[in-house]
Design a protein around this motif. Sequence first.
Motif, mmCIF file in Angstrom:
data_model
loop_
_atom_site.group_PDB
_atom_site.id
_atom_site.type_symbol
_atom_site.label_atom_id
_atom_site.label_comp_id
_atom_site.label_asym_id
_atom_site.label_seq_id
_atom_site.Cartn_x
_atom_site.Cartn_y
_atom_site.Cartn_z
ATOM 1 N N GLN A 123 16.121 9.612 -37.042
ATOM 2 C CA GLN A 123 17.022 10.632 -36.282
ATOM 3 C C GLN A 123 18.050 11.295 -37.520
ATOM 4 N N ARG A 173 6.544 13.833 -29.733
ATOM 5 C CA ARG A 173 7.472 14.170 -28.333
ATOM 6 C C ARG A 173 8.882 14.413 -28.900
ATOM 7 N N LEU A 174 9.063 14.350 -30.190
ATOM 8 C CA LEU A 174 10.620 14.263 -30.743
ATOM 9 C C LEU A 174 11.583 13.276 -29.894
ATOM 10 N N GLU A 175 10.993 12.178 -29.641
ATOM 11 C CA GLU A 175 11.786 11.009 -28.885
ATOM 12 C C GLU A 175 12.150 10.187 -30.018
ATOM 13 N N GLY A 222 14.641 8.147 -30.348
ATOM 14 C CA GLY A 222 15.895 7.068 -30.131
ATOM 15 C C GLY A 222 15.613 5.769 -30.668
ATOM 16 N N ARG A 223 14.377 5.243 -30.844
ATOM 17 C CA ARG A 223 14.171 3.989 -31.252
ATOM 18 C C ARG A 223 13.749 3.947 -32.960
ATOM 19 N N ALA A 260 5.878 9.206 -31.084
ATOM 20 C CA ALA A 260 7.599 9.491 -31.040
ATOM 21 C C ALA A 260 7.761 10.926 -31.468
ATOM 22 N N HIS A 261 7.425 11.147 -32.863
ATOM 23 C CA HIS A 261 7.669 12.266 -33.386
ATOM 24 C C HIS A 261 6.969 13.604 -32.771
#
Length: 547
Positions: A539, A529-531, A533-534, A526-527
């Motif tokens: 954030q 991809r810088l996604e 949200g979860r 996730a990091h």
Amino acid sequence: MKIVAAVFADFAETFLGGPSQLATRIGSRSVLEHTLTRLTRVTGLAGRCLVVRSRDEQPARAVVSGLGLEQTIDVLAVDDGVRPRRQLVRSARKWNLDAWRGSPFGTTWFDEYLEPLCAARVLDHYGCEALLCLDGHQPTLDPDIASGMVAHQAEHAAEAKFVFTQAPPGLAGIILDREFAGDLLEQELMVGIFLTYRPEMPRPDLITRPECFPVDTAVAQTAARLTGDTCRSRELLSEAFAELGDDCDARQLCGWLRGAGRDRATPLPLELEIELTTDHPLPETTLRPRGDRVPTRVVEDLDGLSRVAAELAEYDDRLVLLGGHGDPLVHPRFGEICGRIRAAGVCGLGVATTLVELSDDTLGSLFEHRVDLLEVQLDADTTETYRRVHNADCFERVLANVERIQEARRQRVSPQPLLACSLTRSAATLPEMEAFFDRWIKATGWAVIRGYRDYCGILPADTLLHLAPPVREPCRRLWSRLILLADGAIPLCDQDVAAQSRVGDWRSEPLAAIWSGPPLARARQAHARLELGRHPLCQRCREWFRP
């Protein structure tokens, strides 16, 4: 200008104190054979030698003879093995092994292997003007960089008494001229003292001066230990040599290291921060979540801690910091815990504390169990500021405890524990920051300035401009360290005070399984991809850029 190269080699132990790896094979040759073979390709030298202790003369000659280099490399048994600063340098360098400088007390990679008296003997033996100093554990020595340094020294001899590069450990060495080697010896100084900030010796950073031989930016910006003297460095080099060939150069190696999974941490975290308790002598401090802002936790499973430490110690360069969201010195079994970690064989042991409480037993434990580094979270340079930021009147008490430790070090003639007082940069402490830093650099040899952290909103935001870069990147710590909370929980990082984002439980799961397990893998993806949200805490976090 007559410049000779000297390879300093110890056939008994590495700098960190483990068994020497000079004879260990990486690819087609042993570590020392790689070093000597690459040395023969360095140009501009008037001579080359392998410098050893008398006990190592025969095995050294056997290596040189086996390579057919008897006419090219001399064996000099002029090393008496005396290393008066070895324990100090070792305790300091453990915390930054993959960088050429930036370690506590200004120590550098060059200080790991360079003993001025031994270098002076080689200079006298050859009657040369300068000496290229190398380590035997240097299988990635780049001949082009070394040749460039030799030419640079000859060109800038009048301006530069020594020449270094910003290459990561293993790729290059350092050149000393006769005068500089004499100064080091006469004044009992380490090279690192000239490459770090010292208030009593003001000078510009030498990376902008003739003393610094420039290397490719990609090489200078690579963090890696390419020495073959640790388990992980040999793993990496074995893979690199298999793909790139034994004679790969610095640029190829550094490019290869940017690939996934080619970092110093894998397959275990480089550093574990272990919380022993959330009890704290400064529960109302404004700089950290303590007291009622932290759930009550205390380590009771000491056998579990021993198991975790033993697993971590499977790699010979791993670190343990006793800290977390309390003060480890107030844990009733602090000394026993330190003893268990040391018995497990972990490389480095540090402690972060307010030093408000320091019993005689605890003081003794710091020395008995060879704590390498003690960070004192002082956060002020005056009584008034200390009272304002910590809501307690303990400033003079902490200073007295610092002096108790210093006096105990003098009495025991012990370099450990190294003391580093730290200050959190905030609106309240900024006016004292410079004075604080200079005071403790002079008093104990090192000081630390840390950024203010709000722990994802638990503490109010500080009014100073935050230091986070303008463009968000993946969190650097997800790939290098873990924090183990006292109740068994392992959160995603130390900003998660209440362990809302658990990735495992150290009391029941192997450390390696947690480190490579699905929760951390998903978070890293996730990091990357810088996604986020979860990951709501991620954030809100503004500490992602810190090493």
